[in-house]
Design an enzyme around this catalytic site. Structure first.
Site, short mmCIF file in Angstrom:
data_model
loop_
_atom_site.label_atom_id
_atom_site.label_comp_id
_atom_site.label_asym_id
_atom_site.label_seq_id
_atom_site.Cartn_x
_atom_site.Cartn_y
_atom_site.Cartn_z
N HIS A 32 -32.20 35.60 13.50
CA HIS A 32 -31.17 35.44 12.56
C HIS A 32 -31.26 36.06 11.24
O HIS A 32 -30.39 36.04 10.31
CB HIS A 32 -30.19 34.49 12.65
CG HIS A 32 -29.64 33.99 13.95
ND1 HIS A 32 -28.53 34.51 14.44
CD2 HIS A 32 -30.13 33.17 15.13
CE1 HIS A 32 -28.36 34.13 15.82
NE2 HIS A 32 -29.33 33.26 16.24
N HIS A 33 -32.58 36.51 10.95
CA HIS A 33 -32.82 36.79 9.53
C HIS A 33 -33.54 38.23 9.84
O HIS A 33 -34.94 38.10 9.37
CB HIS A 33 -33.61 35.82 8.82
CG HIS A 33 -33.79 36.06 7.29
ND1 HIS A 33 -34.52 36.75 6.82
CD2 HIS A 33 -32.96 35.22 6.36
CE1 HIS A 33 -34.25 36.49 5.37
NE2 HIS A 33 -33.21 35.93 5.13
#
Lengths: 167, 100
Positions: free
Chosen positions: A37-38
């Site tokens: 998610h990053h």
């Protein structure tokens, strides 16, 4: 480097207690779930991880400089600059030098470089220095110190030591 | 207290604690009036040491057994007292340097 458990420094490559400087190494595993998610489709190492890498590098230097009697806890990010995106699968090198060291508070300057010696980020960090007398659990304190001592290079000049013990 | 010393220390406090420098006067107490917490206070004393080339005895100040004597806190952490102490340490340091 285990990003999920914040075990960021893989090796202490060198430590010079006279000039009060240290060089560390870490490899950022591309398979870490941090990158899910990053960011999706554009994985980037979170800046907070790089700050922690600099803090751990500086902390190891401060520990060695106090002969493992006092544990440094990062208490202040005085300045921090992020100069390039850091991608998964990068090996990074941390360098730190002590600006000032005291029984209660110390300050270090740290930088992170990649394999091509390009500077990725730098920071000046403040540390509260705490020992067993400050209420820390003596057993836990000594266990932490032992684990960190095991990361230090052997004084005979062998400078490659794994985070998980002497190779 | 030297005015120059006060101005330098006020600048350090202002920068670290984000306090307007106009509000800093020699009669203010760092802990009681300005509400500076222990971490910022350590950072301030670190910067003072760096700027003036001295070593404030912070460890001694914080080694308090039993209850804290409020009168002692009032006296010790007044900005004027801190400046006087810095002037004293700087003078001692300079005298020691001249001797060698």
């Amino acid at each position: 480097m285990l990003l999920e458990t914040f075990q960021l420094v893989d090796e202490v490559l060198s430590i010079d207690e006279e000039s009060q400087e240290i060089v560390t190494w870490g490899y950022i595993e591309a398979s870490s779930c941090v990158f899910e998610h990053h960011f999706p489709e554009n994985p980037v190492v979170p800046g907070v991880m790089l700050v922690e890498f600099m803090a751990q590098t500086s902390g190891l230097l401060l520990l060695a400089s106090t002969e493992f009697q006092v544990m440094p806890f990062m208490s202040k990010v005085k300045t921090a600059s992020f100069r390039r995106f850091t991608a998964p699968g990068t090996e990074i090198f941390g360098r730190a030098a002590i600006v000032g060291i005291g029984p209660l508070y110390s300050v270090a300057k740290a930088e992170v470089f990649d394999h091509d010696n390009a500077r990725l980020c730098n920071a000046e960090l403040g540390f509260a220095m705490k020992g067993p007398a400050d209420g820390a659990d003596e057993y836990q304190f000594q266990a932490s110190v032992k684990r960190l001592k095991d990361m230090m290079p052997v004084r005979s000049g062998v400078y490659a030591v794994s985070a998980h013990g002497t190779d | 207290m030297k005015q120059d010393t006060f101005e330098k220390i006020a600048e350090i406090i202002s920068e670290i604690c984000e306090i307007e420098s106009e509000t800093l006067t020699p009669d203010k107490n760092a802990l009681l009036d300005l509400d500076i917490d222990s971490l910022d206070f350590l950072d301030i004393t670190f910067e003072i040491d760096e700027v003036f080339g001295i070593k404030l005895p912070v460890a001694e100040w914080t080694e308090v057994d039993g209850e804290i004597d409020e009168e002692e806190v009032r006296r010790l952490f007044r900005l004027e007292s801190i400046c006087d102490y810095v002037d004293y340490l700087v003078a001692n340091h300079n005298a020691a340097v001249q001797k060698t």
